[in-house]
Design a protein around this motif. Structure first.
Motif, mmCIF file in Angstrom:
data_model
loop_
_atom_site.group_PDB
_atom_site.id
_atom_site.type_symbol
_atom_site.label_atom_id
_atom_site.label_comp_id
_atom_site.label_asym_id
_atom_site.label_seq_id
_atom_site.Cartn_x
_atom_site.Cartn_y
_atom_site.Cartn_z
ATOM 1 N N GLN A 202 -24.720 6.964 0.563
ATOM 2 C CA GLN A 202 -24.106 5.569 0.806
ATOM 3 C C GLN A 202 -24.495 5.098 2.320
ATOM 4 O OE1 GLN A 202 -20.105 5.077 -0.068
ATOM 5 N NE2 GLN A 202 -20.204 6.359 -1.899
ATOM 6 N N LEU A 203 -25.130 5.840 3.216
ATOM 7 C CA LEU A 203 -25.525 5.440 4.437
ATOM 8 C C LEU A 203 -26.949 4.948 4.683
ATOM 9 C CD1 LEU A 203 -24.079 8.426 6.431
ATOM 10 C CD2 LEU A 203 -22.814 6.497 5.677
ATOM 11 N N GLN A 204 -27.129 4.287 5.648
ATOM 12 C CA GLN A 204 -28.447 3.578 5.784
ATOM 13 C C GLN A 204 -29.031 4.298 6.847
ATOM 14 O OE1 GLN A 204 -29.846 1.349 3.762
ATOM 15 N NE2 GLN A 204 -27.764 1.587 2.463
ATOM 16 N N ASN A 205 -30.502 3.941 7.217
ATOM 17 C CA ASN A 205 -31.021 4.662 8.489
ATOM 18 C C ASN A 205 -30.415 4.335 9.733
ATOM 19 O OD1 ASN A 205 -33.003 5.358 6.704
ATOM 20 N ND2 ASN A 205 -34.421 3.927 7.339
ATOM 21 N N ALA A 206 -29.664 3.000 9.853
ATOM 22 C CA ALA A 206 -29.002 2.835 11.067
ATOM 23 C C ALA A 206 -27.862 3.795 11.278
ATOM 24 C CB ALA A 206 -28.746 1.445 11.471
ATOM 25 N N ASP A 207 -27.124 4.136 10.254
ATOM 26 C CA ASP A 207 -25.987 5.172 10.107
ATOM 27 C C ASP A 207 -26.231 6.366 10.558
ATOM 28 O OD1 ASP A 207 -24.075 2.976 9.258
ATOM 29 O OD2 ASP A 207 -25.376 3.324 7.338
ATOM 30 N N ARG B 26 -17.911 15.779 7.968
ATOM 31 C CA ARG B 26 -17.094 15.626 6.690
ATOM 32 C C ARG B 26 -16.393 14.225 6.838
ATOM 33 N NH1 ARG B 26 -19.807 19.220 5.411
ATOM 34 N NH2 ARG B 26 -19.433 21.292 4.804
ATOM 35 N N LEU B 27 -16.174 13.504 5.732
ATOM 36 C CA LEU B 27 -15.674 12.241 6.091
ATOM 37 C C LEU B 27 -14.405 12.338 5.391
ATOM 38 C CD1 LEU B 27 -18.250 9.505 5.439
ATOM 39 C CD2 LEU B 27 -17.305 10.320 7.714
ATOM 40 N N ALA C 183 -18.489 4.924 2.380
ATOM 41 C CA ALA C 183 -18.698 5.919 3.461
ATOM 42 C C ALA C 183 -19.063 5.187 4.572
ATOM 43 C CB ALA C 183 -20.005 6.762 2.944
ATOM 44 N N GLN C 184 -19.577 4.226 4.658
ATOM 45 C CA GLN C 184 -19.902 3.610 6.035
ATOM 46 C C GLN C 184 -18.552 3.002 6.596
ATOM 47 O OE1 GLN C 184 -22.728 0.573 4.550
ATOM 48 N NE2 GLN C 184 -24.306 1.436 5.710
ATOM 49 N N GLN C 185 -17.361 2.540 5.797
ATOM 50 C CA GLN C 185 -16.176 2.185 6.265
ATOM 51 C C GLN C 185 -15.567 3.485 6.832
ATOM 52 O OE1 GLN C 185 -14.240 -0.004 3.122
ATOM 53 N NE2 GLN C 185 -16.082 -1.239 2.414
ATOM 54 N N MET C 186 -15.650 4.441 6.214
ATOM 55 C CA MET C 186 -14.975 5.639 6.839
ATOM 56 C C MET C 186 -15.656 5.968 8.155
ATOM 57 S SD MET C 186 -14.152 8.257 3.412
ATOM 58 C CE MET C 186 -15.453 7.833 2.661
ATOM 59 N N LEU C 187 -16.734 5.780 8.120
ATOM 60 C CA LEU C 187 -17.493 6.221 9.379
ATOM 61 C C LEU C 187 -17.161 5.297 10.493
ATOM 62 C CD1 LEU C 187 -19.755 8.092 10.464
ATOM 63 C CD2 LEU C 187 -21.508 6.492 9.886
ATOM 64 N N GLY D 14 -6.854 10.870 1.557
ATOM 65 C CA GLY D 14 -6.859 12.325 2.283
ATOM 66 C C GLY D 14 -7.793 13.299 1.553
ATOM 67 N N THR D 15 -8.664 12.641 0.760
ATOM 68 C CA THR D 15 -9.910 13.199 -0.011
ATOM 69 C C THR D 15 -11.044 13.368 0.739
ATOM 70 O OG1 THR D 15 -9.344 12.064 -2.032
ATOM 71 C CG2 THR D 15 -11.781 12.901 -1.809
ATOM 72 N N LEU D 16 -11.553 14.651 0.811
ATOM 73 C CA LEU D 16 -12.454 15.093 1.909
ATOM 74 C C LEU D 16 -13.879 14.896 1.202
ATOM 75 C CD1 LEU D 16 -12.930 16.335 4.665
ATOM 76 C CD2 LEU D 16 -13.207 18.465 3.438
ATOM 77 N N TRP D 17 -14.804 14.101 1.852
ATOM 78 C CA TRP D 17 -16.117 13.757 1.431
ATOM 79 C C TRP D 17 -17.056 14.657 1.968
ATOM 80 C CZ3 TRP D 17 -18.001 8.400 -0.079
ATOM 81 C CH2 TRP D 17 -17.003 7.852 -1.000
ATOM 82 N N THR D 18 -17.804 15.707 1.183
ATOM 83 C CA THR D 18 -19.125 16.328 1.733
ATOM 84 C C THR D 18 -20.162 15.535 1.665
ATOM 85 O OG1 THR D 18 -19.321 17.184 -0.464
ATOM 86 C CG2 THR D 18 -17.732 18.308 1.006
ATOM 87 N N PRO D 19 -21.181 16.203 2.465
ATOM 88 C CA PRO D 19 -22.320 15.303 2.603
ATOM 89 C C PRO D 19 -23.363 14.719 1.401
ATOM 90 C CG PRO D 19 -22.618 17.124 4.163
ATOM 91 C CD PRO D 19 -21.375 17.174 3.374
ATOM 92 N N GLU D 20 -23.221 15.678 0.483
ATOM 93 C CA GLU D 20 -23.902 15.300 -0.776
ATOM 94 C C GLU D 20 -23.338 14.220 -1.446
ATOM 95 O OE1 GLU D 20 -21.217 18.998 -2.034
ATOM 96 O OE2 GLU D 20 -22.472 18.126 -0.369
ATOM 97 N N LYS D 21 -22.032 13.644 -1.086
ATOM 98 C CA LYS D 21 -21.355 12.341 -1.712
ATOM 99 C C LYS D 21 -21.570 11.294 -0.902
ATOM 100 C CE LYS D 21 -16.948 10.750 -3.352
ATOM 101 N NZ LYS D 21 -15.654 11.231 -3.902
#
Length: 424
Positions: free
Chosen positions: A96-101, A79-80, A47-51, A85-92
């Motif tokens: 995987q994110l940290q406070n700084a993200d 959304r990520l 998730a961080q890599q996609m961001l 092509g897969t769409l990630w919603t927030p619950e997913k």
């Protein structure tokens, strides 16, 4: 520990570190130097890599004004998009994110939203936009960033709403009030999100400089099984009115729930019964459709809400001044708008609701006459029993029809199940 074979190697590395430190002794960010081992960066989550690599997409969920039947705002949601092509919603992706993200995420969502709003403006849809801000992200750096974005953008800050979770420890701190006041000074609106999802001091709530409260959707999504929660919705309406803030109700997922909360008089509604979150292009198509106009109530859940609203209004008027209500009109159930709704909906084939409705009006008319004769009287028990009997009968018919149509049976007494919410 360093992987060294000899003491000579260890001393050599120590000398190199000492000389390098002396070279940078004026640099506080290089107060120590590490030699002799490869420094590995912490592995970023998918998730961080996609961001990091531009995988963010901003989708919008419309917010409807039930009085005008027009969309007046949108919530910008993250959304990520994965490389496949897969769409990630927030619950997913949120776990995987940290406070700084979170600050980076909110900044990116707001940046995109501020670019999209002028596009909608040019097409004649002047909407306000709300963006979720994690309480951990509310800092001086966040405020400075927000100030810069507003200055560089073309959107009036009064059309930006920042949503902050109710149940965060941040809101219990004095620093929270100071930071929120700084944000307000920039001209943005502040919303308290998921009200009712966690314990919150009402004394603290009244001190926060908020413009809007959003009721936790767990109370709304289950209304078909827990219609009695409409009493809680009414209480939150009173709270919002007392605070002088807007109320947005999320979780309006079915037509029956939409009918009920509309009848309750909640003006700002959000949920799947109105529209799901969608990309900008789909939002533009949605906004171009002609809104439908329906008469309310149009369901038994809506009828339940109508009787609740009518009862509360009558009770308030009678308590204020019983002489303001005409006894003969009050005792005549056929003059009540709820009677006309029951006839229009055709829900009283056996006459039970009509009899209970008449009994309710007789009880409240007697209470009105009693208060005129004895203003200190305050025993509403007969009225409340008649009201509860009518409410229960409406709900029994509603639940029986749901069961006949293959829907799950009502579980009115069961506690509300936890609901996953879309905070970004």
């Amino acid at each position: 520990f360093l992987d060294t074979d000899t003491g000579d190697k260890l001393l050599r590395l120590a000398d190199q570190a000492l000389y390098k430190s002396k070279e940078n002794k004026a640099d506080p960010e290089r107060s120590w130097v590490l030699f002799g081992e490869e420094i590995h960066k912490t592995q970023r989550t998918p998730a961080q890599q996609m961001l990091d690599t531009g995988g963010l997409e901003v989708w919008y969920q419309p917010i409807l004004d039930s009085r005008t039947r027009k969309v007046v705002g949108v919530e910008a949601l993250a959304r990520l998009r994965d490389t496949d092509g897969t769409l990630w919603t927030p619950e997913k992706f949120l776990p995987q994110l940290q406070n700084a993200d979170f600050l980076s995420l909110s900044k990116a969502v707001l940046t995109q939203a501020l670019a999209d709003v002028p596009i909608l403006d040019a097409q004649g849809w002047r909407l306000w936009v709300s963006v979720n801000i994690d309480p951990v992200s509310v800092s001086e750096a966040c405020i400075a960033c927000l100030r810069e974005m507003i200055a560089q953008g073309s959107v009036n800050p009064s059309r930006i709403t920042l949503e902050i979770l109710e149940g965060s420890n941040f809101l219990e701190q004095q620093a929270a009030l100071e930071r929120l006041l700084e944000m307000k000074a920039l001209g943005v609106h502040l919303a308290l999100d998921d009200v009712g999802s966690a314990y919150s001091s009402l004394l603290r709530l009244k001190d926060l400089p908020i413009d809007e409260i959003k009721l936790d959707q767990g109370f709304i999504r289950t209304l078909e099984n827990r219609p009695h929660d409409l009493h809680f919705v009414g209480a939150i309406q009173e709270l919002a009115a007392g605070l002088g803030v807007e109320l947005v109700v999320e979780g309006v997922e079915t037509e029956d729930i939409l009918d009920a909360v509309t009848v309750m008089g909640v003006s700002l509604l959000q949920g799947y019964a109105i529209a799901k979150p969608m990309p900008l292009a789909e939002l533009q198509t949605f906004l171009g459709r002609t809104p439908s106009h329906q008469q309310h109530p149009n369901s038994l859940l809506g009828l339940y809400a109508k009787q609740l609203v009518h009862h509360n209004a009558l009770k308030k008027s009678i308590r204020q001044d019983p002489r303001l209500v005409d006894y003969m009109t009050l005792v005549d159930a056929t003059s009540c708008p709820v009677h006309a709704d029951m006839q229009r909906l055709g829900v009283d084939r056996d006459g039970l609701l009509d009899k209970l409705h008449q009994a309710y009006h007789r009880a409240i008319a007697v209470m009105d006459a009693l208060l005129i004769a004895s203003p200190d009287s305050d025993d509403w028990s007969e009225v409340e029993r008649a009201q509860k009997a009518l409410e229960q009968a409406i709900m029994e018919i509603y639940c029986n029809r749901k069961t006949e149509n293959g829907h799950p049976a009502c579980a009115i007494e069961n506690p509300t199940d936890p609901i996953a919410t879309d905070h970004f």
